[in-house]
Design a protein around this motif. Structure first.
Motif, mmCIF file in Angstrom:
data_model
loop_
_atom_site.group_PDB
_atom_site.id
_atom_site.type_symbol
_atom_site.label_atom_id
_atom_site.label_comp_id
_atom_site.label_asym_id
_atom_site.label_seq_id
_atom_site.Cartn_x
_atom_site.Cartn_y
_atom_site.Cartn_z
ATOM 1 N N VAL A 94 0.831 -1.202 0.000
ATOM 2 C CA VAL A 94 0.000 0.000 0.000
ATOM 3 C C VAL A 94 0.867 1.254 0.000
ATOM 4 C CG1 VAL A 94 -1.758 1.285 1.257
ATOM 5 C CG2 VAL A 94 -1.840 -1.199 1.234
ATOM 6 N N VAL A 95 1.877 1.253 0.861
ATOM 7 C CA VAL A 95 2.764 2.415 0.925
ATOM 8 C C VAL A 95 3.561 2.552 -0.373
ATOM 9 C CG1 VAL A 95 4.786 3.357 2.095
ATOM 10 C CG2 VAL A 95 2.915 2.425 3.435
ATOM 11 N N SER A 114 1.462 4.107 -2.966
ATOM 12 C CA SER A 114 1.261 5.544 -2.756
ATOM 13 C C SER A 114 2.533 6.332 -3.040
ATOM 14 C CB SER A 114 0.708 5.852 -1.363
ATOM 15 O OG SER A 114 1.226 4.995 -0.425
ATOM 16 N N MET A 169 2.498 6.797 -6.657
ATOM 17 C CA MET A 169 1.530 7.818 -7.045
ATOM 18 C C MET A 169 2.033 9.223 -6.746
ATOM 19 S SD MET A 169 -1.878 5.856 -5.848
ATOM 20 C CE MET A 169 -3.215 6.308 -6.894
ATOM 21 N N LEU A 192 2.216 17.641 -9.411
ATOM 22 C CA LEU A 192 3.320 17.891 -8.487
ATOM 23 C C LEU A 192 4.348 16.762 -8.431
ATOM 24 C CD1 LEU A 192 1.624 19.536 -5.397
ATOM 25 C CD2 LEU A 192 3.458 20.487 -6.803
ATOM 26 N N ILE A 206 10.894 11.608 0.869
ATOM 27 C CA ILE A 206 9.640 11.426 1.608
ATOM 28 C C ILE A 206 9.791 11.878 3.053
ATOM 29 C CG2 ILE A 206 8.138 9.640 2.589
ATOM 30 C CD1 ILE A 206 8.409 8.289 -0.213
ATOM 31 N N VAL A 249 5.623 21.976 0.678
ATOM 32 C CA VAL A 249 5.415 20.706 -0.011
ATOM 33 C C VAL A 249 4.456 20.900 -1.186
ATOM 34 C CG1 VAL A 249 4.505 18.362 0.215
ATOM 35 C CG2 VAL A 249 5.892 19.336 2.040
ATOM 36 N N ALA A 250 3.366 21.631 -0.932
ATOM 37 C CA ALA A 250 2.342 21.789 -1.961
ATOM 38 C C ALA A 250 2.854 22.602 -3.156
ATOM 39 C CB ALA A 250 1.099 22.446 -1.369
ATOM 40 N N LEU A 261 -4.729 2.993 5.390
ATOM 41 C CA LEU A 261 -3.782 3.706 4.527
ATOM 42 C C LEU A 261 -4.301 3.763 3.104
ATOM 43 C CD1 LEU A 261 -0.271 2.298 5.510
ATOM 44 C CD2 LEU A 261 -1.277 4.492 6.102
ATOM 45 N N ARG A 262 -4.855 2.648 2.672
ATOM 46 C CA ARG A 262 -5.333 2.601 1.298
ATOM 47 C C ARG A 262 -6.411 3.663 1.069
ATOM 48 N NH1 ARG A 262 -9.917 -1.003 -0.616
ATOM 49 N NH2 ARG A 262 -9.908 -0.710 -2.866
ATOM 50 N N LEU A 299 -4.393 7.168 1.432
ATOM 51 C CA LEU A 299 -3.294 7.461 0.506
ATOM 52 C C LEU A 299 -3.682 7.244 -0.951
ATOM 53 C CD1 LEU A 299 -0.301 5.783 2.364
ATOM 54 C CD2 LEU A 299 -0.771 8.212 2.165
ATOM 55 N N ILE A 300 -4.427 6.176 -1.212
ATOM 56 C CA ILE A 300 -4.664 5.815 -2.604
ATOM 57 C C ILE A 300 -6.033 6.269 -3.082
ATOM 58 C CG2 ILE A 300 -4.867 3.861 -4.185
ATOM 59 C CD1 ILE A 300 -2.595 2.575 -2.542
ATOM 60 N N TYR A 303 -2.293 16.849 1.547
ATOM 61 C CA TYR A 303 -1.194 16.403 0.706
ATOM 62 C C TYR A 303 0.043 16.109 1.546
ATOM 63 C CZ TYR A 303 1.863 16.256 -3.335
ATOM 64 O OH TYR A 303 2.757 15.860 -4.286
ATOM 65 N N LYS A 358 0.097 12.829 3.642
ATOM 66 C CA LYS A 358 0.468 11.571 2.993
ATOM 67 C C LYS A 358 1.903 11.193 3.320
ATOM 68 C CE LYS A 358 -2.632 11.513 -0.927
ATOM 69 N NZ LYS A 358 -2.740 11.280 -2.351
ATOM 70 N N TYR A 359 2.783 12.182 3.250
ATOM 71 C CA TYR A 359 4.194 11.909 3.527
ATOM 72 C C TYR A 359 4.377 11.468 4.986
ATOM 73 C CZ TYR A 359 5.264 14.229 -0.881
ATOM 74 O OH TYR A 359 5.341 14.558 -2.194
ATOM 75 N N ILE A 398 3.091 7.975 5.545
ATOM 76 C CA ILE A 398 3.992 6.934 5.036
ATOM 77 C C ILE A 398 5.096 6.657 6.055
ATOM 78 C CG2 ILE A 398 5.826 6.543 3.319
ATOM 79 C CD1 ILE A 398 3.947 7.776 1.243
ATOM 80 N N ALA A 413 3.586 4.951 9.192
ATOM 81 C CA ALA A 413 3.192 3.567 8.931
ATOM 82 C C ALA A 413 4.391 2.644 8.831
ATOM 83 C CB ALA A 413 2.376 3.493 7.642
ATOM 84 N N SER A 414 5.517 3.188 8.400
ATOM 85 C CA SER A 414 6.698 2.341 8.232
ATOM 86 C C SER A 414 7.587 2.353 9.463
ATOM 87 C CB SER A 414 7.501 2.811 7.018
ATOM 88 O OG SER A 414 6.651 3.014 5.927
#
Lengths: 322, 306
Positions: free
Chosen positions: A144-145, A148, A151, A158, B47, B58-59, B244-245, B248-249, B270, B273-274, B277, B280-281
């Protein structure tokens, strides 16, 4: 990976006569009854979650009716297989699965070997360790990560890659919305994620090469490149063959997760593969029998491929899984 | 890295002095490896840097390598999102329980299989390895889980994939190689039962393999997504990966934010998301040095024909 083999050598001894056979069984049972008890839960696991599903696959030949259950549902013969083979989408699915798989194999098989060969040349242990540690890391990123991250980097506006393309005077591309680019995005992100992981097995094989071969190569005045070709590559060949057999055997069983997560209506044309199709037909549309037939077809092809590749490999190179 | 210029012309001296050719070759090696290193490392740094930059930076694409206008707004958003916190808690639960179950079951089958005097071990081994080659498929497995009434329960993530065949093979190879038969014979003479021998002799001697099993199963469980997707319906059971899905997705941001601050909200979503990630990791990241060592070890044991 070689460990998949089942040793037959002790079997012949055990089976000498059937009488001895039972005697031995009884003796072992009496002596190790605790171990036989211990084995029950894991065996139950395999029966319930592996073998029962195999039996349930008869569903492919039946018209599943919820009220009657799997065994009570009426037989329909090969109706669902006919449906599958006559489905205009069938060949697209096969093509998409095969193309993606072969593309993936063509990239993820040789690149780790090259990385291992390069790393093997490095004399600075620290640099070698650092490269290994860092290239190995992406393997642990979840699917999943990972998707993303893809993406984010490929986003039309961007995304870093498009920003770079723009800076070089090129137009932005919607990488994930373009069926012609889907496979490349999939495969090269896979390379990014798994190369460091896959190269470990080859590094181990290289570490096991007989040092006297290197000495001999040196005495003969071989250059580094010659040493790689004549000593290193033969040294890793057995491991490479085993990995290749396993990969070819898995050609039709591409990971569902990543493809599914990368799918969108724009790239579906090249991103719909067998496993995502089974998921949609089976679980989202509740067409159990048809989805089972598709899945069974896939499993059988896989088994045939694995057995065939293994047989060919055993004949030509003495490397095989069993 | 000290890199000798190599482009284009290969010096004619190569034919005379081989070491020159070798030196060129070695420099190419270093250049290639450095490029690979950068290619792997850059996205990771990017990231992490973005996750601690300000939403505006970031944006507007100002972050290239290092953080710009350091801020922890992204992390604040992540940790104020209930859905994420619930998912995080669930994933910790699934990882701890699932790993425990998996390790116990794996040892329970691998140890007997490693004993020469265990009658029927070849048949049992074939019984297990066959599942490696052939599977019933998605729907038949789903129907079994459904028949056991495990759908939409926590068990659905703990049981159906509890044992990895490859880990059984690795554990069996390890036991075979590192528990001498004589030790077992001696224990037997002293009247020690099989279970007691396993618990008080084999397990303490098998810490490396237990570490391998624990980490392999834990990472797999933490990253698992598919089983949750097909077996779970209730959101309060969702593991982190499923949450997350959706964020994030599928770009679904869970929290309710003030609609008047539309732009700010988008920037924050936005940025989040970073941060997400990274968060989550994080467990895998913290354990990474161990994970790397033991994964490599496991793979090496697995590659011995046992």
């Amino acid at each position: 990976m070689k460990a998949v083999s089942v040793q037959p050598q002790t079997e012949t001894r055990e089976r000498s006569t059937s009488k001895n056979y039972w005697k031995e069984a009884k003796k072992s049972l009496r002596k190790h009854w605790q171990l036989y008890l211990l084995v029950i839960p894991p065996v139950l696991f395999f029966i319930l979650f592996k073998y029962l599903p195999m039996a349930n696959a008869v569903l492919a030949f039946k018209n599943y009716q919820v009220t009657k259950g799997i065994w009570g549902s009426p037989w329909v013969g090969t109706k669902y297989f006919d449906m599958l083979f006559n489905n205009p989408q069938f060949w697209t699915l096969i093509k998409n699965t095969l193309f993606l798989s072969l593309y993936q194999l063509a990239a993820t098989f040789p690149i780790p070997i090259i990385l291992a060969l390069l790393l093997n040349e490095v004399r600075s242990l620290r640099f070698k360790k650092a490269v290994q540690l860092i290239t190995y890391a992406p393997f642990f990123i979840s699917t999943v990560v990972m998707v993303s991250i893809i993406m984010i980097f490929l986003a039309p506006r961007l995304g870093l890659l498009n920003v770079i393309l723009n800076a070089m005077g090129m137009e932005s591309t919607n990488f994930l919305g373009d069926p012609t680019k889907f496979r490349s995005v999939y495969v090269w992100s896979e390379v990014w994620q798994t190369t460091g992981y896959s190269c470990v097995i080859y590094l181990a094989a290289l570490a096991g090469v007989d040092p006297s071969l290197y000495e001999a190569a040196k005495v003969d005045g071989a250059s580094r490149l010659q040493k790689i070709i004549h000593v290193d590559i033969p040294g890793i060949l057995p491991a490479a063959v085993i990995i290749l057999i396993l990969s070819v055997g898995n050609i039709m069983s591409l990971g569902f997760e990543k493809v599914y997560l990368m799918q969108n209506p724009l790239n579906l044309q090249s991103s719909e593969i067998i496993s995502t199709y089974v998921y949609k037909i089976g679980l989202l549309n509740a067409n159990y029998s048809f989805a089972t037939a598709v899945g069974l077809f896939n499993s059988v092809i896989n088994l045939i491929l694995l057995v065939a590749v293994n047989a060919v490999s055993r004949r030509i190179s003495e490397n095989s899984l069993w | 890295m000290a890199v000798i210029q190599t482009t284009g012309s290969i010096s004619p001296r190569r034919k005379i002095r081989e070491s020159a050719g070798d030196r060129v070759f070695l420099s190419i090696t270093y250049v290639l490896l450095s490029l690979i290193l950068v290619a792997v490392l850059y996205p990771l740094i990017y990231i992490v840097s973005s996750s601690i930059s300000s939403p505006q930076a970031v944006a507007s694409g100002k972050v290239w390598l290092w953080p710009v206008d350091i801020s922890f707004a992204g992390y604040k958003t992540v940790f104020s999102n209930d859905q994420i916190l619930v998912g995080y808690g669930n994933s910790l639960f699934y990882t701890c329980c699932g790993t425990l179950i998996s390790v116990i079951l794996t040892v329970a089958i691998a140890y007997p299989l490693s004993k020469k005097t265990f009658f029927g071990r070849n048949v049992l081994m074939m019984f297990i390895t066959f599942t490696f080659l052939f599977s019933g498929g998605l729907i038949p497995t789903y129907l079994v889980v459904k028949g056991l009434h495990l759908i939409d329960t926590r068990w659905a993530l703990l049981l159906p994939n509890a044992i990895f065949v490859f880990q059984v093979i690795i554990a069996r190879t390890f036991f075979k190689a590192s528990i001498p038969e004589e030790l077992n014979d001696a224990a037997e003479i002293d009247g020690c039962s099989d279970i007691r021998f396993l618990l008080s002799v084999v397990i303490p001697l098998s810490k490396p393999i237990l570490a391998v099993l624990t980490l392999v199963y834990a990472v797999a469980q933490w990253n698992a997504f598919f089983d949750a997707l097909i077996y779970l319906k209730s959101q309060h059971l969702y593991p982190l990966q499923l949450t997350l899905r959706s964020i994030l997705i599928q770009n679904f941001s869970g929290g309710n934010m003030d609609a008047s601050e539309q732009v700010k909200r988008q920037e924050l979503a936005y940025l989040m998301k970073y941060s997400l990630i990274v968060v989550a990791s994080l467990p895998v990241l913290i354990l990474y040095p161990f994970i790397q060592r033991y994964f490599v070890q496991g793979m090496l044991i697995g590659s011995i024909k046992g």
